[in-house]
Structures are given as C-alpha cells and as structure tokens.
Write a protein that holds these residues in place. Structure first.
Motif, mmCIF file in Angstrom:
data_model
loop_
_atom_site.group_PDB
_atom_site.id
_atom_site.type_symbol
_atom_site.label_atom_id
_atom_site.label_comp_id
_atom_site.label_asym_id
_atom_site.label_seq_id
_atom_site.Cartn_x
_atom_site.Cartn_y
_atom_site.Cartn_z
ATOM 1 N N MET A 229 0.847 -1.191 0.000
ATOM 2 C CA MET A 229 0.000 0.000 0.000
ATOM 3 C C MET A 229 0.878 1.234 0.000
ATOM 4 S SD MET A 229 -2.990 -1.025 2.710
ATOM 5 C CE MET A 229 -1.845 -1.462 4.032
ATOM 6 N N ARG A 230 0.309 2.333 -0.449
ATOM 7 C CA ARG A 230 1.036 3.608 -0.440
ATOM 8 C C ARG A 230 0.107 4.696 0.083
ATOM 9 N NH1 ARG A 230 5.656 3.256 -4.250
ATOM 10 N NH2 ARG A 230 5.817 5.509 -3.965
ATOM 11 N N ILE A 231 0.691 5.674 0.786
ATOM 12 C CA ILE A 231 -0.115 6.737 1.381
ATOM 13 C C ILE A 231 0.420 8.093 0.945
ATOM 14 C CG2 ILE A 231 1.262 6.850 3.512
ATOM 15 C CD1 ILE A 231 -1.451 7.196 5.014
ATOM 16 N N GLY A 232 -0.471 9.062 0.784
ATOM 17 C CA GLY A 232 -0.049 10.404 0.420
ATOM 18 C C GLY A 232 -0.917 11.437 1.108
ATOM 19 N N GLN A 233 -0.371 12.650 1.232
ATOM 20 C CA GLN A 233 -1.153 13.735 1.819
ATOM 21 C C GLN A 233 -1.058 14.968 0.937
ATOM 22 O OE1 GLN A 233 0.120 16.680 3.708
ATOM 23 N NE2 GLN A 233 2.223 16.343 3.062
ATOM 24 N N GLY A 234 -2.079 15.805 1.018
ATOM 25 C CA GLY A 234 -2.095 17.025 0.223
ATOM 26 C C GLY A 234 -2.732 18.169 0.980
ATOM 27 N N PHE A 235 -2.391 19.369 0.564
ATOM 28 C CA PHE A 235 -2.901 20.588 1.210
ATOM 29 C C PHE A 235 -3.069 21.647 0.131
ATOM 30 C CE2 PHE A 235 -1.734 24.692 3.402
ATOM 31 C CZ PHE A 235 -2.881 24.802 4.170
ATOM 32 N N ASP A 236 -4.153 22.431 0.196
ATOM 33 C CA ASP A 236 -4.313 23.503 -0.782
ATOM 34 C C ASP A 236 -5.052 24.681 -0.161
ATOM 35 O OD1 ASP A 236 -3.870 24.487 -3.446
ATOM 36 O OD2 ASP A 236 -6.020 24.300 -3.792
ATOM 37 N N GLY B 184 -0.885 0.206 -11.392
ATOM 38 C CA GLY B 184 -1.368 -0.985 -10.702
ATOM 39 C C GLY B 184 -1.994 -0.719 -9.347
ATOM 40 N N TYR B 185 -2.421 0.532 -9.132
ATOM 41 C CA TYR B 185 -3.062 0.865 -7.858
ATOM 42 C C TYR B 185 -4.491 1.333 -8.071
ATOM 43 C CZ TYR B 185 1.460 0.598 -5.551
ATOM 44 O OH TYR B 185 2.650 0.153 -5.063
ATOM 45 N N ALA B 186 -5.289 1.154 -7.013
ATOM 46 C CA ALA B 186 -6.627 1.747 -6.963
ATOM 47 C C ALA B 186 -6.713 2.516 -5.653
ATOM 48 C CB ALA B 186 -7.698 0.660 -7.007
ATOM 49 N N LEU B 187 -7.664 3.429 -5.570
ATOM 50 C CA LEU B 187 -7.838 4.149 -4.315
ATOM 51 C C LEU B 187 -8.433 3.218 -3.267
ATOM 52 C CD1 LEU B 187 -7.714 6.994 -2.923
ATOM 53 C CD2 LEU B 187 -10.166 7.099 -3.398
ATOM 54 N N GLY B 188 -7.773 3.094 -2.133
ATOM 55 C CA GLY B 188 -8.351 2.372 -0.996
ATOM 56 C C GLY B 188 -9.382 3.268 -0.338
ATOM 57 N N ASN B 189 -8.920 4.389 0.178
ATOM 58 C CA ASN B 189 -9.845 5.414 0.673
ATOM 59 C C ASN B 189 -9.136 6.749 0.736
ATOM 60 O OD1 ASN B 189 -8.442 4.446 3.200
ATOM 61 N ND2 ASN B 189 -9.636 6.139 4.043
ATOM 62 N N ALA B 190 -9.939 7.799 0.780
ATOM 63 C CA ALA B 190 -9.409 9.156 0.911
ATOM 64 C C ALA B 190 -10.251 9.905 1.927
ATOM 65 C CB ALA B 190 -9.445 9.889 -0.438
ATOM 66 N N LEU C 40 -5.057 6.643 0.591
ATOM 67 C CA LEU C 40 -4.372 5.353 0.653
ATOM 68 C C LEU C 40 -4.606 4.617 -0.661
ATOM 69 C CD1 LEU C 40 -2.833 3.438 2.689
ATOM 70 C CD2 LEU C 40 -5.035 2.300 2.983
ATOM 71 N N LEU C 41 -3.524 4.172 -1.277
ATOM 72 C CA LEU C 41 -3.625 3.400 -2.520
ATOM 73 C C LEU C 41 -3.369 1.937 -2.215
ATOM 74 C CD1 LEU C 41 -1.609 5.653 -5.020
ATOM 75 C CD2 LEU C 41 -3.975 5.889 -4.187
#
Ligand code: MG
Length: 164
Positions: A1-8, A88-94, A153-154
């Motif tokens: 799994m991979r995780i990312g964060q964003g801010f705007d 090869g990833y799908a969104l797990g949740n956001a 989370l991907l």
C-alpha cells in the motif's frame, strides 16, 4: 500500500460561487485561482500524486499553462486516477477536511463524495468529506481564504482469479 497527503489554499475574491469537490456552491464570494480553484480536488490530487511519488499538481498542470485557465479541476482528478491505475493501484480510501468559516460544506458533502468517487472509479464510501472552521483564527478564520487537507491510501490492484 502507499499513502499520500495534500494541502491547498485559495484566497476568496470577487464572485458568487465556490467550487468544492466538483460542486458549485453559491456564496457571497468566489476564489482567486487559475483553474476553478477547487481546494478539495487540488488537495486530493496532491495526496494521490504524493502517494505515487509523482510530484505535485503544479508540475502536472502548471498555472502558467493557458490550457488550464478556468479548468474544471475534475479533469486533474481523472488524470490522477489514470496515473494510479497505470501503476497498478486503486484508491483504498481518501479523507478530506475543508477549513473555512463559510460556505457551509455539510449539505453539499454527499454530492461531492459522489462526484469524486465517479472520477476515481471507487465506491462512494471510500471518500470522506469533513469540514471545520478555525474558530475565527488565522486567514481562514478571518474569511480571507479557504483551505483543504487530504490523505489518500492506494492499494495494489489484485488481478481477479482466472484473469489472464
Ligand atoms: Mg489550488
């Protein structure tokens, strides 16, 4: 799994609506932006790109590029979906948090979730939209602008049994 964060963040300016999560919400102001200024989608795109370690939204859609003037930010989100599916990833949740005194987000959250889920080809219950004020503190508290935070989370796409 991979995780990312964003801010705007976008500043409020002249106008009569704010676009959040792909939904145009009537308001006493608009936002100052090159695109439609959708902080929800911009933060979410950065979370997705961050999870893929593919830079940020400004690199993929430079504000200097006339193509993106007034752009519907859902185009950016669908591009991010293509990038993650291609790897090869799908969104797990956001999970997204909007920070603003106004406009009220809650009544629009169900439609925002539907639109984001459609763009990301995922179930609606994989997308969470929350909102908070900042208790009248700081730039959001003074009503000078609107901000959004996102994490995503991907999950790797597992080929279904029997698939070639
Ligand atoms: Mg932005």
């Amino acid at each position: 799994m991979r995780i990312g964060q964003g801010f705007d963040v976008h500043a409020f300016g002249p106008g009569d609506q704010v676009v959040l999560g792909g939904v145009a919400i009537p308001h006493t102001q608009g936002v100052v932006a090159h695109s439609d200024g959708d902080v929800v989608i911009h933060a979410l795109c950065d979370a997705l790109l961050g999870a893929l370690a593919l830079g940020d939204i400004g690199q993929h859609f430079p504000p200097s590029d006339e193509r993106w003037r007034g752009a519907d930010s859902r185009v950016f989100l669908r591009h991010c979906r293509e990038l993650l599916h291609a790897r090869g990833y799908a969104l797990g949740n956001a999970d997204v948090t909007v920070i603003a005194e106004r406009p009220k987000v809650g009544p629009h959250a169900p439609l925002m979730r539907e639109r984001l889920a459609a763009d990301l080809a995922c179930p609606v219950d994989s997308i969470s939209i929350k909102a908070t004020t900042s208790e009248r503190l700081g730039f959001t508290g003074r009503g000078e602008g609107i901000a959004a935070l996102a994490v995503a989370l991907l999950v790797p796409v597992v080929p279904s049994p029997g698939a070639a």
